[in-house]
Design an enzyme around this catalytic site. Structure first.
Site, PDB file in Angstrom:
ATOM      1  N   HIS A  47       3.591  -9.353  -7.827  1.00 55.63           N
ATOM      2  CA  HIS A  47       3.911  -8.826  -9.203  1.00 55.63           C
ATOM      3  C   HIS A  47       4.939  -9.509  -9.719  1.00 55.63           C
ATOM      4  CE1 HIS A  47       2.182  -4.339  -8.342  1.00 55.63           C
ATOM      5  NE2 HIS A  47       1.246  -5.254  -7.918  1.00 55.63           N
ATOM      6  N   GLU A  49       7.575  -9.033 -11.225  1.00 53.01           N
ATOM      7  CA  GLU A  49       8.809  -8.625 -10.764  1.00 53.01           C
ATOM      8  C   GLU A  49       9.347  -9.080  -9.554  1.00 53.01           C
ATOM      9  OE1 GLU A  49       6.544  -6.605 -12.027  1.00 53.01           O
ATOM     10  OE2 GLU A  49       7.324  -4.627 -12.621  1.00 53.01           O
ATOM     11  N   CYS A  80       7.216  -2.251  -7.178  1.00 53.63           N
ATOM     12  CA  CYS A  80       8.536  -3.210  -7.751  1.00 53.63           C
ATOM     13  C   CYS A  80       9.847  -2.295  -7.972  1.00 53.63           C
ATOM     14  CB  CYS A  80       7.974  -3.429  -9.135  1.00 53.63           C
ATOM     15  SG  CYS A  80       6.819  -4.734  -8.759  1.00 53.63           S
TER      16      CYS A  80
END
Length: 143
Positions: A47, A49, A80
């Protein structure tokens, strides 16, 4: 947030869900930027992040990013949010809310759990309209 939106647009152009993230060090220096790469890297943890946190930690030479700000176009998921907590990010700014998979204000609410060791200051709705428009267009094109 403009840089995070650029990263989200680039992710969408690669066929990834259009989410972008930027980490800013104290003093306002951008130290990491990333967009989703889960499909490209065959990695469900890739992801925006997480990728930005990894890059910022590598650049800093440590696993903690106290005093750093994270800008992300979509509310972080529970994974995250946990990474943000573990990295000790100081402030989280995010755009669109994520009623389906969010882990900050929706769903798991990771920072509100007693097991959470660090909760950043959270500011939501920053650039939300632009982030929502990117996500809507991306998913509409796939239907």
């Amino acid at each position: 947030m403009e840089i995070a939106l650029e990263e989200a647009q680039a992710a969408g152009a690669r066929g990834e869900v259009p989410v972008g993230a930027v980490i800013v060090a104290p003093g306002g220096v951008v130290v990491a930027r990333a967009g989703n790469r889960t499909r490209e890297l065959f990695d469900p943890t890739a992801h925006a992040e997480v990728l930005a946190i990894r890059a910022a930690c590598a650049a800093a030479g440590r696993e903690r990013l106290a005093g750093h700000d994270l800008y992300v176009t979509l509310e972080p998921c529970a994974m995250c949010a946990a990474a943000i907590s573990l990295a000790r990010i100081g402030r989280l700014y995010y755009g669109a809310a994520d009623p389906k998979s969010g882990g900050v204000a929706q769903g798991a609410r990771v920072f509100a759990q007693p097991q959470c060791h660090h909760a950043p200051d959270v500011y939501d709705g920053i650039g939300a309209q632009a982030a929502e428009a990117l996500l809507r267009a991306f998913f509409a094109a796939r239907r």
